[in-house]
Scaffold this motif. Structure first.
Motif, mmCIF file in Angstrom:
data_model
loop_
_atom_site.group_PDB
_atom_site.id
_atom_site.type_symbol
_atom_site.label_atom_id
_atom_site.label_comp_id
_atom_site.label_asym_id
_atom_site.label_seq_id
_atom_site.Cartn_x
_atom_site.Cartn_y
_atom_site.Cartn_z
ATOM 1 N N MET A 89 -25.083 1.836 37.099
ATOM 2 C CA MET A 89 -25.539 2.558 35.928
ATOM 3 C C MET A 89 -27.002 2.907 36.150
ATOM 4 O O MET A 89 -27.862 2.021 36.164
ATOM 5 N N PHE A 90 -27.281 4.178 36.358
ATOM 6 C CA PHE A 90 -28.608 4.628 36.785
ATOM 7 C C PHE A 90 -29.277 5.398 35.648
ATOM 8 O O PHE A 90 -28.741 6.391 35.148
ATOM 9 N N ALA A 91 -30.463 4.917 35.228
ATOM 10 C CA ALA A 91 -31.196 5.552 34.126
ATOM 11 C C ALA A 91 -32.118 6.643 34.664
ATOM 12 O O ALA A 91 -32.925 6.393 35.556
ATOM 13 N N ARG A 92 -31.985 7.828 34.115
ATOM 14 C CA ARG A 92 -32.859 8.932 34.507
ATOM 15 C C ARG A 92 -34.028 9.015 33.539
ATOM 16 O O ARG A 92 -34.001 8.454 32.444
ATOM 17 N N ASP A 93 -35.073 9.716 33.927
ATOM 18 C CA ASP A 93 -36.328 9.696 33.177
ATOM 19 C C ASP A 93 -36.316 10.547 31.912
ATOM 20 O O ASP A 93 -37.232 10.463 31.107
ATOM 21 N N LEU A 105 -23.467 7.338 35.558
ATOM 22 C CA LEU A 105 -22.661 6.359 36.280
ATOM 23 C C LEU A 105 -22.475 6.833 37.722
ATOM 24 O O LEU A 105 -21.939 7.919 37.967
ATOM 25 N N VAL A 106 -22.934 6.019 38.650
ATOM 26 C CA VAL A 106 -22.752 6.301 40.075
ATOM 27 C C VAL A 106 -21.604 5.421 40.565
ATOM 28 O O VAL A 106 -21.690 4.195 40.534
ATOM 29 N N ALA A 107 -20.540 6.051 40.979
ATOM 30 C CA ALA A 107 -19.386 5.320 41.495
ATOM 31 C C ALA A 107 -19.435 5.360 43.017
ATOM 32 O O ALA A 107 -19.202 6.404 43.635
ATOM 33 N N TRP A 108 -19.785 4.234 43.613
ATOM 34 C CA TRP A 108 -19.858 4.130 45.070
ATOM 35 C C TRP A 108 -18.490 3.662 45.571
ATOM 36 O O TRP A 108 -18.100 2.508 45.418
ATOM 37 N N VAL A 109 -17.727 4.607 46.118
ATOM 38 C CA VAL A 109 -16.386 4.311 46.640
ATOM 39 C C VAL A 109 -16.329 4.859 48.066
ATOM 40 O O VAL A 109 -15.860 5.980 48.299
ATOM 41 N N PRO A 110 -16.817 4.092 49.042
ATOM 42 C CA PRO A 110 -16.902 4.592 50.415
ATOM 43 C C PRO A 110 -15.529 4.878 51.016
ATOM 44 O O PRO A 110 -14.546 4.183 50.718
ATOM 45 N N ASP A 111 -15.481 5.889 51.853
ATOM 46 C CA ASP A 111 -14.222 6.276 52.502
ATOM 47 C C ASP A 111 -13.655 5.156 53.368
ATOM 48 O O ASP A 111 -12.440 5.091 53.582
ATOM 49 N N THR A 112 -14.538 4.295 53.875
ATOM 50 C CA THR A 112 -14.107 3.235 54.790
ATOM 51 C C THR A 112 -13.637 1.972 54.075
ATOM 52 O O THR A 112 -13.233 1.007 54.729
#
Length: 364
Positions: A89-93, A105-112
């Motif tokens: 959860m990334f807060a912008r300015d 919301l940044v969903a980090w779902v790597p291909d590997t």
């Protein structure tokens, strides 16, 4: 709720049906940390990972530079690796006019990553936002599948090419929040339910005596927005709802009672004027389902629920709600014949007489 930057929880990749379920819970520690970060603006991001059957707090990061600078260091700081997905959860300015933080919301779902993990993380985004508070997320989700995606230049490029990913307007944020609540009004405090709404003592007492009151007005406490307090109560019949309220400029929960004894009916009115602040609109919208549950727990049987935005429409909408219920009560209902239908060719309709065939003869 800040954790050391080096601290990170690994996913327990347990086998079996538990991890395969679509709806995962959110750990209380993660909820508390995220809600606290609305006020503590030194927090830039909050990272969570699936552990067992819930999304749990993994790490947090402080504001060190601009939005772009902090995003570019996100992968290293949050320990987003090639084999383990995660939610950030990334807060912008760019806060809104009320000073409320706008999150992405940044969903980090790597291909590997393992296919099973990718499926679970990809299908859990909406549940996570719903339980943390959909109103906090002023941007569409950003999905990153490779190291190169975790660069601010890629975020800006994506937003420039995807017009649907623009910052949401105030009306759009409110609309999305209300639609989520309408989807399942039986859910207790869906979105911002990280804050446990409770009744004040006087509000609870008023609800328990609803049958003796004509109107109960409930409002969120000015100093504690998790507390639903009694704003006003009226014992005599109300000729005009707007004139009976303590204010018509802020949202309110109203319980208006009509009739007496066995004919008494309670109508729940969610009053939310258009000129109210976005923060109040979203908070009341989120607390609505919880209040209905709390009212029921204190003996209130709600016959009808309505929503009103214009104070001039309060009386008309209230009377219309009662009129609808009255018409239903008086309507004569004819039950259909529920007997088992005969197979084709074996029976004739009882309502349509059978036309007897004339016996054939050589004379015609």
């Amino acid at each position: 709720c800040l954790l050391p930057k080096v601290q990170s929880l690994r996913v327990h990749r347990q086998e079996g049906p538990a991890m395969a379920r679509a709806y995962l819970g959110v750990d209380a520690e993660l909820k508390a940390c995220f809600v606290g970060s609305q006020e503590d603006k030194s927090v830039r991001w909050v990272c969570g990972r699936i552990d067992g059957e819930a999304v749990k707090l993994s790490a947090t990061g402080k504001v060190a530079g601009s939005t772009a600078e902090d995003f570019d260091t996100l992968q290293a700081e949050a320990r987003l690796t090639a084999d383990e997905p995660g939610f950030v959860m990334f807060a912008r300015d760019d806060d809104d006019d009320e000073g409320t933080r706008r999150w992405m919301l940044v969903a980090w779902v790597p291909d590997t990553a393992a296919p099973r993990l990718k499926m679970i993380y990809s299908s859990s985004r909406e549940d996570l936002k719903s339980q943390l508070g959909a109103g906090y997320f002023g941007y569409k989700d950003y999905c990153a599948n490779a190291d190169a995606d975790l660069a601010w230049s890629m975020v800006t490029h994506f937003e420039l090419t995807d017009h649907d990913n623009r910052p949401l307007t105030e009306q759009e944020q409110l609309f999305l929040e209300e639609k989520k609540m309408e989807k399942d009004t039986s859910v207790k405090s869906n979105g911002m339910a990280a804050v446990p709404f409770q009744l004040s003592t006087d509000a609870r007492e008023a609800l328990r005596n609803t049958r003796d009151l004509a109107l109960i007005e409930i409002a969120l406490d000015d100093k504690d927005d998790s507390l639903l307090g009694l704003a006003k109560k009226t014992t005599s019949n109300v000729d005009s709802l707007p004139s009976a309220l303590s204010t018509v400029s802020q949202p309110r929960f109203l319980l208006a009672t009509e009739g007496a004894d066995t004919t008494q009916k309670v109508v729940f009115i969610y009053f939310c004027p258009d000129d109210a602040s976005l923060k109040h609109k979203m908070t009341y919208s989120t607390a609505k389902a919880t209040f209905v549950d709390l009212a029921a727990a204190n003996g209130v049987t709600i016959a009808k629920s309505i929503e009103v935005r214009d104070p001039d429409d309060l009386d008309a909408e209230f009377k219309a709600a009662l009129a609808i219920d009255d018409s239903l009560d008086k309507r004569e209902i004819t039950h259909a014949d529920l007997s088992k239908p005969a197979r084709p060719g074996r029976a004739r309709s009882a309502t349509k007489p059978h036309k007897l065939k004339k016996k054939w003869s050589p004379d015609g």
